[in-house]
Design a protein around this motif. Structure first.
Motif, PDB file in Angstrom:
ATOM      1  N   ARG A  51      -1.164   4.602 -12.503  1.00  0.00           N
ATOM      2  CA  ARG A  51      -1.516   3.201 -12.250  1.00  0.00           C
ATOM      3  C   ARG A  51      -0.780   2.666 -11.026  1.00  0.00           C
ATOM      4  NH1 ARG A  51      -5.229  -0.132 -11.769  1.00  0.00           N
ATOM      5  NH2 ARG A  51      -4.628  -2.274 -12.061  1.00  0.00           N
ATOM      6  N   HIS A  54      -2.324   4.170  -7.916  1.00  0.00           N
ATOM      7  CA  HIS A  54      -3.612   3.553  -7.624  1.00  0.00           C
ATOM      8  C   HIS A  54      -3.422   2.172  -6.984  1.00  0.00           C
ATOM      9  CE1 HIS A  54      -7.812   2.453  -8.051  1.00  0.00           C
ATOM     10  NE2 HIS A  54      -7.436   1.338  -8.651  1.00  0.00           N
ATOM     11  N   GLN A  55      -2.515   1.373  -7.537  1.00  0.00           N
ATOM     12  CA  GLN A  55      -2.257   0.043  -6.974  1.00  0.00           C
ATOM     13  C   GLN A  55      -1.722   0.158  -5.552  1.00  0.00           C
ATOM     14  OE1 GLN A  55       0.358  -1.486  -9.994  1.00  0.00           O
ATOM     15  NE2 GLN A  55      -1.282  -2.653 -10.962  1.00  0.00           N
ATOM     16  N   ARG A  56      -0.834   1.105  -5.326  1.00  0.00           N
ATOM     17  CA  ARG A  56      -0.272   1.301  -3.986  1.00  0.00           C
ATOM     18  C   ARG A  56      -1.367   1.725  -3.012  1.00  0.00           C
ATOM     19  NH1 ARG A  56       4.846   1.943  -1.430  1.00  0.00           N
ATOM     20  NH2 ARG A  56       4.251   2.158   0.735  1.00  0.00           N
ATOM     21  N   SER A  57      -2.266   2.573  -3.453  1.00  0.00           N
ATOM     22  CA  SER A  57      -3.365   3.016  -2.610  1.00  0.00           C
ATOM     23  C   SER A  57      -4.252   1.843  -2.208  1.00  0.00           C
ATOM     24  CB  SER A  57      -4.187   4.074  -3.345  1.00  0.00           C
ATOM     25  OG  SER A  57      -5.297   4.465  -2.575  1.00  0.00           O
ATOM     26  N   GLU A  58      -4.548   0.962  -3.170  1.00  0.00           N
ATOM     27  CA  GLU A  58      -5.363  -0.221  -2.854  1.00  0.00           C
ATOM     28  C   GLU A  58      -4.644  -1.129  -1.849  1.00  0.00           C
ATOM     29  OE1 GLU A  58      -6.184  -1.982  -6.659  1.00  0.00           O
ATOM     30  OE2 GLU A  58      -8.056  -0.854  -6.868  1.00  0.00           O
ATOM     31  N   GLU A  59      -3.326  -1.301  -2.011  1.00  0.00           N
ATOM     32  CA  GLU A  59      -2.552  -2.126  -1.080  1.00  0.00           C
ATOM     33  C   GLU A  59      -2.575  -1.518   0.319  1.00  0.00           C
ATOM     34  OE1 GLU A  59       1.328  -2.383  -2.800  1.00  0.00           O
ATOM     35  OE2 GLU A  59       0.620  -3.556  -4.512  1.00  0.00           O
ATOM     36  N   ASP A  60      -2.413  -0.199   0.405  1.00  0.00           N
ATOM     37  CA  ASP A  60      -2.438   0.483   1.702  1.00  0.00           C
ATOM     38  C   ASP A  60      -3.793   0.329   2.375  1.00  0.00           C
ATOM     39  OD1 ASP A  60       0.174   1.273   1.309  1.00  0.00           O
ATOM     40  OD2 ASP A  60      -0.333   3.347   0.780  1.00  0.00           O
ATOM     41  N   GLN A  61      -4.881   0.423   1.603  1.00  0.00           N
ATOM     42  CA  GLN A  61      -6.217   0.279   2.171  1.00  0.00           C
ATOM     43  C   GLN A  61      -6.419  -1.140   2.696  1.00  0.00           C
ATOM     44  OE1 GLN A  61      -9.135   1.559  -0.673  1.00  0.00           O
ATOM     45  NE2 GLN A  61      -8.288   3.624  -0.777  1.00  0.00           N
ATOM     46  N   THR A  62      -5.916  -2.126   1.969  1.00  0.00           N
ATOM     47  CA  THR A  62      -6.031  -3.521   2.415  1.00  0.00           C
ATOM     48  C   THR A  62      -5.256  -3.736   3.707  1.00  0.00           C
ATOM     49  OG1 THR A  62      -6.274  -4.272   0.135  1.00  0.00           O
ATOM     50  CG2 THR A  62      -5.608  -5.922   1.750  1.00  0.00           C
ATOM     51  N   ARG A  65      -7.137  -2.192   6.651  1.00  0.00           N
ATOM     52  CA  ARG A  65      -8.266  -3.014   7.091  1.00  0.00           C
ATOM     53  C   ARG A  65      -7.788  -4.204   7.914  1.00  0.00           C
ATOM     54  NH1 ARG A  65     -10.257  -3.308   1.494  1.00  0.00           N
ATOM     55  NH2 ARG A  65     -10.816  -1.181   1.091  1.00  0.00           N
TER      56      ARG A  65
END
Length: 68
Positions: A51, A54-62, A65
């Motif tokens: 978890r 996954h949260q870190r991956s979403e933050e990195d993608q944001t 961008r």
């Protein structure tokens, strides 16, 4: 990766319990899955839980961008 997960599920959950009903099996497996994904640290994820990873991956993608 799937074989590793299946092996852990079998060793740490299925082999340790005698399920008396389908409902009991579902409840114990769900509790094990929750612990595996939210509390158990994984060395392959740099000592994070799935978890957290996954949260870190979403933050990195944001952040990626925003840098474009």
């Amino acid at each position: 990766m799937v074989e590793s997960f299946n092996g852990r599920l079998q060793d740490k959950c299925l082999n340790q319990h005698l399920f008396l009903s389908l409902r009991q099996a579902r409840n114990l497996i769900e509790a094990w899955r929750h612990d595996y994904n939210h509390h158990r640290l994984h060395t392959s994820l740099d000592g994070r839980t799935p978890r957290e990873y996954h949260q870190r991956s979403e933050e990195d993608q944001t952040l990626n961008r925003a840098d474009l």
